[in-house]
Every structure is written in C-alpha cells, then in structure tokens.
Scaffold this motif. Structure first.
Motif, short mmCIF file in Angstrom:
data_model
loop_
_atom_site.label_atom_id
_atom_site.label_comp_id
_atom_site.label_asym_id
_atom_site.label_seq_id
_atom_site.Cartn_x
_atom_site.Cartn_y
_atom_site.Cartn_z
N TYR A 74 -4.82 1.07 -8.73
CA TYR A 74 -4.92 2.49 -8.41
C TYR A 74 -6.35 2.76 -7.93
CZ TYR A 74 -0.53 3.32 -10.90
OH TYR A 74 0.78 3.29 -11.30
N GLY A 75 -6.49 3.65 -6.96
CA GLY A 75 -7.83 3.95 -6.48
C GLY A 75 -7.87 5.09 -5.50
N ARG A 76 -9.06 5.29 -4.96
CA ARG A 76 -9.29 6.31 -3.94
C ARG A 76 -9.58 5.61 -2.61
NH1 ARG A 76 -10.19 11.76 -5.34
NH2 ARG A 76 -8.76 12.17 -7.08
N ARG A 102 -5.92 12.39 -2.62
CA ARG A 102 -4.87 11.87 -3.50
C ARG A 102 -5.13 10.41 -3.85
NH1 ARG A 102 -0.09 14.74 -3.97
NH2 ARG A 102 -0.46 16.91 -3.45
N ASP A 103 -4.77 9.99 -5.06
CA ASP A 103 -4.85 8.59 -5.45
C ASP A 103 -3.83 7.78 -4.65
OD1 ASP A 103 -6.74 9.24 -7.31
OD2 ASP A 103 -5.39 9.15 -9.04
N ILE A 104 -4.13 6.50 -4.50
CA ILE A 104 -3.19 5.60 -3.85
C ILE A 104 -2.86 4.45 -4.81
CG2 ILE A 104 -3.98 6.18 -1.54
CD1 ILE A 104 -4.91 2.85 -3.23
N PHE A 144 0.86 -1.19 0.00
CA PHE A 144 0.00 0.00 0.00
C PHE A 144 0.89 1.24 0.00
CE2 PHE A 144 -2.55 2.87 3.00
CZ PHE A 144 -3.32 3.41 1.98
N THR A 145 0.80 2.04 -1.07
CA THR A 145 1.70 3.19 -1.24
C THR A 145 0.93 4.49 -1.37
OG1 THR A 145 3.36 1.81 -2.33
CG2 THR A 145 3.53 4.18 -2.66
N THR A 146 1.35 5.51 -0.62
CA THR A 146 0.74 6.83 -0.68
C THR A 146 1.81 7.89 -0.92
OG1 THR A 146 0.90 7.02 1.75
CG2 THR A 146 -1.19 6.23 0.84
N ALA A 147 1.40 8.99 -1.51
CA ALA A 147 2.29 10.13 -1.74
C ALA A 147 1.57 11.38 -1.24
CB ALA A 147 2.62 10.25 -3.22
#
Length: 254
Positions: free
Chosen positions: A139-141, A98-100, A27-30
């Motif tokens: 990819y998603g919200r 933001r997308d994840i 699981f990656t977030t920016a």
C-alpha cells in the motif's frame, strides 16, 4: 489480504527479496470517474528502491514503474490529477490523494488435495481441499509523471526504463556479458515511445506477505504435502514442496 498469523511474513528484507524476484505486480487504483470504471488494475513490472534515507528507520522503499498512456487506468490517473490542480501555481498536483495497492504473486501456486494429508485424512477424515500460494501486498501513495513538457517527467522515465531494462536483462541466460540496453535503440525512437507512457512512483506506506504453504497442518500432514507435490514431477510441484519444507520445517529429505 487476509494475513492469518501462521501464514504471515513481516520481515521487510524478505518481502523486498520477494518483490525483486517477482517484479510483475498488479497495480490497483480506486478513483471516481465519469468516464471510466471506479476500480482499475494493470500488470506492471516494477523497480524497487530500498536505499534508506538518513534518520528514517521506518523507510519501506519506493516502487518505480510505467504504464501506457492509452491505458484507461492512466487516463483515470491524469483526469484525477487535473482535478487536483493547484490554483496558486496552475500546475497539476503530482501525488494522488487516494492510496493505491500493488499485489505481487509468487510463481508457484497449486490446488492441494486432501489425499496429501496422510495423517489426518485416514485418522478422522476431517480435511478439505485448499490452495497453496505466496503473495506480497503493498500500500502506498503514488506520484504520477505524465506532463511531457515537465523536465521531471523526462528524467524519471529515462531512469525508469534504463533501470528496468538492466534489472530484467540480468535474468536472460546467455546474455549476461552483453545485455540489451536502451542505447541500443535509436534515441529518436525511444523519445517517441516515452511520450506514449506515464511514470508511476510509489512511496510504500505498508506491506505484508503471505506464504500459505500448509503451515497450519501437523508435521505428518506437511510431510504428506511435500511428498505429494514432489510426486507430481513438475517444477511447480517441486517449488511448493521446497517451500512447505522451508516454511513448515518438516525436515523431509529430498
């Protein structure tokens, strides 16, 4: 993820099957933060819901998971949500702006030596090493359930941990008839642990798969790859050999 046409998989049913078989996703977030790094990643086991809403033929599914509240990534998520506070209701907006991304990796991957290319190597020598692997990228919200005072958080986490436990227990040989269940632990203990996690629900907006299994090579080289990996005498080697056969359709018999 670079999806070269020869390696790409777009069949949603097959991608869903891959996720269910390999539920531990990265699981990656920016997200900008004054206190934590911009990029954050965590290994999270996911439950995939694919029931299609009526009149929505484009539905790609929903992922449900949870991470420790003490995890820096969880702290970044909560910090970001608080910055999105809705002044009219004074309640945190639950869905990230933001997308994840979540990356699921297959269990079998391995270095491929040019010596496996029994057709091209002796003919021209124009071969180099590579790596065979499989992966699915989502990819998603994300909607984050972090407010312990909100009933929705408790409901989400209760369902999440029960479904995840049931899903995971099915893979434990010898315990199929009587798997471990959340109710086997004291309810007071479970409630304490629930306060130490936050829930994550991801509406999948896009997904794609990559099976890089020597499809770009000729049939003779694919046969060499299959034979080479089988000769390793390992579970990984056997799995890659099987997948190269399946994906490349080289027709090599065991």
């Amino acid at each position: 993820m670079y999806l070269r046409a020869v390696h790409a998989e777009a069949d949603v049913a097959k991608l869903h099957q891959f996720i269910r078989a390999n539920p531990l996703g990265i699981f990656t977030t920016a997200i900008e933060s004054r206190s934590f790094p911009f990029l954050q990643s965590s290994h999270v086991p996911w439950v995939l819901d694919t029931e299609q809403p009526k009149a929505d033929s484009t539905h790609l599914g929903v992922l449900r998971g949870h991470i420790a509240r003490a995890n820096p990534q969880a702290k970044v998520l909560i910090e970001h949500l608080k910055s999105q506070t809705n002044s009219d209701t004074d309640q945190p907006v639950q869905t990230l702006s933001r997308d994840i991304m979540v990356l699921f990796n297959g269990p079998a991957h391995h270095y491929v030596t040019p010596k496996f290319y029994t057709e091209t190597k002796p003919a021209t020598g124009k071969v180099v090493p590579t790596w065979n692997y499989s992966a699915v990228q989502v990819y998603g919200r994300a909607t984050i359930y972090h407010d312990t005072k909100h009933p929705a958080t408790g409901s989400f986490l209760d369902k999440q941990i029960r479904d995840l436990s049931l899903q995971s227990e099915k893979g434990i040989m010898g315990y199929e008839e009587k798997p471990w269940q959340v109710d086997d632990a004291p309810s007071s203990y479970i409630e304490i642990l629930k306060k130490a996690i936050i829930g994550v629900q991801i509406e999948i907006m896009d997904l794609g798969g990559k099976w890089k299994m020597s499809q770009e090579m000729g049939v003779g080289d694919q046969k060499g790859v299959v034979e080479g990996f089988r000769a390793l005498g390992s579970e990984v080697g056997d799995e890659i050999a099987r997948t190269v056969e399946e994906r490349g359709k080289v027709g090599v018999k065991s």
